[in-house]
Design an enzyme around this catalytic site. Structure first.
Site, PDB file in Angstrom:
ATOM      1  N   SER A  98       1.294   2.793   4.995  1.00 33.87           N
ATOM      2  CA  SER A  98       2.128   3.427   6.028  1.00 33.87           C
ATOM      3  C   SER A  98       2.746   2.443   7.005  1.00 33.87           C
ATOM      4  O   SER A  98       3.016   2.784   8.157  1.00 33.87           O
ATOM      5  CB  SER A  98       1.319   4.490   6.789  1.00 33.87           C
ATOM      6  OG  SER A  98       0.862   5.488   5.903  1.00 33.87           O
ATOM      7  N   GLY A 132       0.813  -1.204   0.000  1.00 34.12           N
ATOM      8  CA  GLY A 132       0.000   0.000   0.000  1.00 34.12           C
ATOM      9  C   GLY A 132       0.852   1.263   0.000  1.00 34.12           C
ATOM     10  O   GLY A 132       2.080   1.229   0.077  1.00 34.12           O
ATOM     11  N   HIS A 133       0.170   2.415  -0.076  1.00 34.09           N
ATOM     12  CA  HIS A 133       0.867   3.693  -0.145  1.00 34.09           C
ATOM     13  C   HIS A 133       1.673   3.953   1.129  1.00 34.09           C
ATOM     14  O   HIS A 133       1.285   3.582   2.227  1.00 34.09           O
ATOM     15  CB  HIS A 133      -0.138   4.839  -0.364  1.00 34.09           C
ATOM     16  CG  HIS A 133      -1.179   4.954   0.686  1.00 34.09           C
ATOM     17  ND1 HIS A 133      -2.350   4.252   0.654  1.00 34.09           N
ATOM     18  CD2 HIS A 133      -1.227   5.701   1.823  1.00 34.09           C
ATOM     19  CE1 HIS A 133      -3.075   4.547   1.697  1.00 34.09           C
ATOM     20  NE2 HIS A 133      -2.415   5.416   2.449  1.00 34.09           N
ATOM     21  N   ASN A 134       2.826   4.570   0.932  1.00 33.34           N
ATOM     22  CA  ASN A 134       3.734   5.002   2.012  1.00 33.34           C
ATOM     23  C   ASN A 134       4.428   3.855   2.732  1.00 33.34           C
ATOM     24  O   ASN A 134       5.092   4.077   3.748  1.00 33.34           O
ATOM     25  CB  ASN A 134       3.007   5.856   3.063  1.00 33.34           C
ATOM     26  CG  ASN A 134       2.403   7.108   2.488  1.00 33.34           C
ATOM     27  OD1 ASN A 134       2.793   7.557   1.414  1.00 33.34           O
ATOM     28  ND2 ASN A 134       1.433   7.676   3.185  1.00 33.34           N
TER      29      ASN A 134
END
Length: 365
Positions: A278, A258-260
């Site tokens: 994250s 996922g993002h980050n």
């Protein structure tokens, strides 16, 4: 392409015995090996099936009695499975991608390609992209605007690299890998049912369902050197900062970041691993197949999680985990064994209750 036993041994720095002039055309399982094959019989268990084939030479293990097995030559590495790394690299015939730029490829005039870069049919290289020396861009690949690939990148067919992605040297992407898609980020105007559930672990109060509004993805992806992404692997771009994958890490088929997310160095993420947004993962972490990781947590260096584990909270460095929710592997197995003994325990309790009831009836009479 064929090699003699001696050429193979010299290239890999391994000891060879017997008639080392025998030529080898390919590798084979012991039972299927022909006279021009190198049988991979790297333990006594596999060597038992050598007699079912007709191999003259084999890769064995230190101290193996190759003559007793009826072989004419053998390679005897100290660590056979590690030797397979160099051996398979040497014998790999590749995918047959042609050299140079295919006429059907679309390359923006502002893209920068080293002289020996190969670009396959129907591939697209967008404006400002840079591709390092020795790289191979397979058929129907897409390299986004201002993306940078280092030296010796090897992209199989149907790989896409998003805008502004930065990738180091020796990158490998298997068919269908997608690097640099938008993150899954949505928000509501007022606190949502999800936020309320996180806070109360169930009670949503008077929170009402609302429309989801998209948070745009402004970051990208940064990937280090010697990283591999498997088939249909997906890596989301960061929302503001980049998603990061460290040097030497390997992502199996259908892995999702996922993002980050930040993945450290030399990690192994096996098939269908899902990492929520994250998450920070340390170095030398191994996550078995279908491991799931909840968002906004940290996994320390050297953590190993067995297949199917669901990690819902921070995992300290060096911990071995298993189960749902993740617990220490030894405790999880102990609990599983106790669960299997539960039916017998219940039967014993029922028998004791029955005996106590009979004794009480006897005393009353």
């Amino acid at each position: 392409m064929t090699y003699t036993i001696q050429q193979i041994a010299d290239a890999l720095g391994l000891p060879a015995v017997g008639d080392t002039s025998i030529s080898i055309a390919k590798l084979a399982e012991p039972a299927d090996a022909g006279p021009d094959d190198l049988a991979l019989a790297m333990s006594p268990k596999y060597a038992q099936s050598l007699s079912d084939g007709s191999a003259r030479a084999a890769m064995l293990w230190p101290g193996a009695d190759w003559q007793e097995m009826g072989l004419k030559a053998a390679i005897l590495p100290d660590r056979p499975r590690f030797a397979m790394s160099g051996l398979t690299r040497m014998m790999d015939p590749g995918q047959g991608f042609g050299a140079g730029i295919h006429p059907s490829a679309v390359i923006d005039e502002t893209a920068e390609l080293a002289e020996d870069v190969s670009v396959g049919p129907l591939a697209i290289v967008a404006a400002g992209a840079k591709i390092g020396a020795g790289s191979v861009i397979g058929p129907q690949c897409y390299i986004g605007t201002d993306a940078v690939l280092g030296k010796n990148a090897y992209l199989r067919d149907h790989v896409s690299i998003g805008a502004r992605v930065r990738i180091g040297d020796d990158f490998i992407a298997q068919p269908g890998a997608r690097i640099g898609g938008d993150g899954f980020s949505f928000v509501t105007a007022e606190p949502s049912t999800v936020e309320q559930t996180r806070k109360t672990l169930g009670d949503r109060g008077d929170t009402k369902a609302q429309q989801w509004t998209r948070i745009h993805t402004l970051g990208s992806v940064t990937i280090g050197n010697d990283v591999e992404c498997g088939m249909n692997c997906t890596v989301d771009s960061g929302t503001i900062r980049n998603t990061v994958i460290g040097d030497g890490s390997k992502l199996d088929n259908l892995v999702h970041l996922g993002h980050n997310v930040v993945v450290g160095k030399n990690c192994l993420l096996c098939g269908q691993v899902g990492i929520a947004g994250s998450v920070t993962i340390g170095d030398n972490v191994v996550l078995g197949g279908q491991v799931g990781v909840s968002d906004n947590i940290t996994i320390g260096d050297g953590v190993i999680a067995g297949g199917g584990t669901k990690i819902l909270s921070n995992a300290p460095a060096g911990r071995s985990l298993l189960g749902y929710p993740a617990t220490e592997m030894g405790k999880q197995i102990e609990g599983y064994k106790a669960l299997r003994r539960l039916p017998r325990l219940l039967r014993d309790v029922a028998a004791l209750k029955s005996q106590m009831g009979t004794s009480k009836d006897s005393e009353t009479s």
